[in-house]
Design an enzyme around this catalytic site. Structure first.
Site, short mmCIF file in Angstrom:
data_model
loop_
_atom_site.label_atom_id
_atom_site.label_comp_id
_atom_site.label_asym_id
_atom_site.label_seq_id
_atom_site.Cartn_x
_atom_site.Cartn_y
_atom_site.Cartn_z
N THR A 4 0.87 -1.19 0.00
CA THR A 4 0.00 0.00 0.00
C THR A 4 0.90 1.24 0.00
OG1 THR A 4 -0.26 -0.26 2.41
CG2 THR A 4 -2.04 -1.08 1.00
N LYS A 45 3.92 -7.00 3.87
CA LYS A 45 3.71 -5.59 3.60
C LYS A 45 3.48 -4.91 4.95
CE LYS A 45 0.36 -3.36 3.46
NZ LYS A 45 -0.32 -2.40 4.44
N THR A 93 0.19 -3.19 11.10
CA THR A 93 -0.61 -3.20 9.89
C THR A 93 0.21 -3.92 8.87
OG1 THR A 93 -1.75 -1.21 10.28
CG2 THR A 93 -1.68 -1.89 8.07
N GLU A 147 6.27 4.75 7.18
CA GLU A 147 5.81 5.87 6.34
C GLU A 147 6.61 7.13 6.64
OE1 GLU A 147 1.22 4.42 5.66
OE2 GLU A 147 1.66 5.78 7.31
N ASN A 152 -0.20 10.48 5.72
CA ASN A 152 -1.43 10.08 6.40
C ASN A 152 -2.48 11.17 6.42
OD1 ASN A 152 -1.22 7.26 7.72
ND2 ASN A 152 0.81 8.16 7.96
#
Length: 408
Positions: free
Chosen positions: A152, A180, A191, A277, A403
């Site tokens: 993602t 992932k 996640t 991220e 985000n």
């Protein structure tokens, strides 16, 4: 034991595929992993009370006495918080996969990742499953495509392989994995979607024991942003095609398998932490000489999860007070006046704290060390013989950017 480049197609008898179906914008979004032989399975899942439909399905399927053959995964939409529609859509994923492969829905694990609260476009999903089934191959490139299809916000594809020898029977046993994970990552799973395949023959209860023990020291020891997802899924499929005598009790081969599984999961866990991220660095926190294992776990997790530590790490600031502060609220039992803290990178070390007190050190040297892509905080509690290691990343401006518009 040997770790090397490979993925879920590395073990004997496994095939994979990754395709673009149209759930996402111009990126692969359906992945399929298939074993020609029936598999024993082990797994762990999110601890979040809010669980996506695929998680509930997989938890019900695990250890139901039916050998498994496949895992089908999609990215783009999480199929979470969708009520009965989510349940029905998830079953359609399993049923379509089963139809394409000539097996039953109960032999198919499912997994989804992406935006919560949106329905899956099932016509697109079912088309993608048919495409993936038609493209199944045992080639490394096919395993790579499957790993790409579950990404993602990940910036890199995460795969690894490992093998070891059953010396008594002169049989090589293989493991291959993909995962992932980039955001919504916090200890007690993340996640993350991860599938590990292996051609070892092993009793399913022993496989589950191995999975649970390894996850505790790998996937449960990473943090990016203190969020735990609704979709976290880790599955291990073992098809027995290596030809080793089936492991039905703990022995040397079992111990070697656990070590190999640890190598695979640790590699994937560190890759997820490094790919947080907006992250630019991997942070490793090693706690040594704790009174109990749990104290070491609590302290290391607290440091790697602290936003103040992570922002200092981003700024290459050797603010060790934030490290000690995080340890203090972690719940770990330790004496602050016994604690030693140092920064370590490769063969270099900068001692920051001794017996809970600041040491004189070169700020320039510490800043240079903290500017590297991987840095370790070595923490000695000087209170026992237990240890733990946690992994995380820095917290950057880009995390907020990513985000702030995740759905757009």
């Amino acid at each position: 034991m040997r770790k090397y480049k490979g993925n879920v197609t590395t073990p004997i008898g496994f095939q994979a595929a990754g395709v673009y179906a149209g759930i996402r914008k111009e990126k692969k979004d359906i992945a399929l992993v298939y074993s020609e032989a029936p598999c024993a399975a082990g797994g762990t899942f999110t601890t979040n009370r809010v669980k996506a439909a695929p998680v509930v399905w997989d938890m019900e399927l695990l250890h139901n006495g039916i050998p498994k053959h496949a895992v089908v995964l999609n990215s783009g939409i999480a199929n979470a918080c969708m009520g009965q529609q989510g349940v029905e859509d998830n079953f359609r994923m399993a049923a379509k996969t089963a139809k394409e492969l000539g097996i039953t829905p109960g032999q198919v694990f499912t997994a989804s990742t992406g935006i919560i609260g949106q329905p899956l476009p099932m016509d697109v999903v079912e088309k993608g499953i048919a495409m993936a089934a038609a493209e199944l191959k045992a080639e490394e490139a096919s395993g790579q495509a499957a790993a790409e299809a579950i990404m993602t916000t990940d910036t890199v594809c995460k795969t690894v392989a490992c093998s070891f020898m059953d010396m008594d029977d002169e049989i090589e046993i293989h493991l291959g994995g993909m995962s992932k994970g980039s955001g919504m990552i916090h200890p007690n799973m993340a996640t993350m979607l991860s599938v590990v395949t292996t051609d070892i023959a092993i009793d399913e209860a022993l496989l589950q024991e191995a999975v649970s023990s390894v996850v505790a020291d790998t996937f449960n020891m990473i943090s990016v942003d203190r969020d735990t997802s609704t979709n976290d899924t880790f599955l291990v499929l073992a098809n027995g095609m290596a030809g080793n005598p089936k492991i039905e009790k703990k022995n040397k081969v079992y111990d070697d398998f656990v070590r190999a599984l640890f190598v695979v999961c640790k590699d994937l866990a560190k890759k997820m932490a490094r790919d947080g991220e907006g992250a630019s660095k991997l942070l490793e926190v090693k706690v040594r000489h704790a009174k109990t294992k749990w104290d070491a776990v609590l302290a290391s997790k607290a440091v790697v999860s602290s936003n103040l530590v992570k922002t200092a790490f981003f700024g290459s600031d050797a603010n060790w007070g934030r490290v000690l502060c995080a340890m203090g609220y972690s719940g770990a039992d330790f004496d602050p006046e016994k604690v030693d803290i140092s920064l370590v990178h490769e063969d270099d070390e900068v001692e920051l704290v001794s017996q809970g007190r600041a040491l004189p050190f070169s700020e320039n040297e510490a800043t240079a060390m903290l500017s590297q892509e991987k840095v370790t905080f070595m923490i000695n509690l000087n209170d026992g013989y237990e240890k733990a290691t946690a992994w995380g990343c820095d917290l950057s401006y880009d995390y907020v950017k990513i985000n702030g518009d995740y759905r757009s």
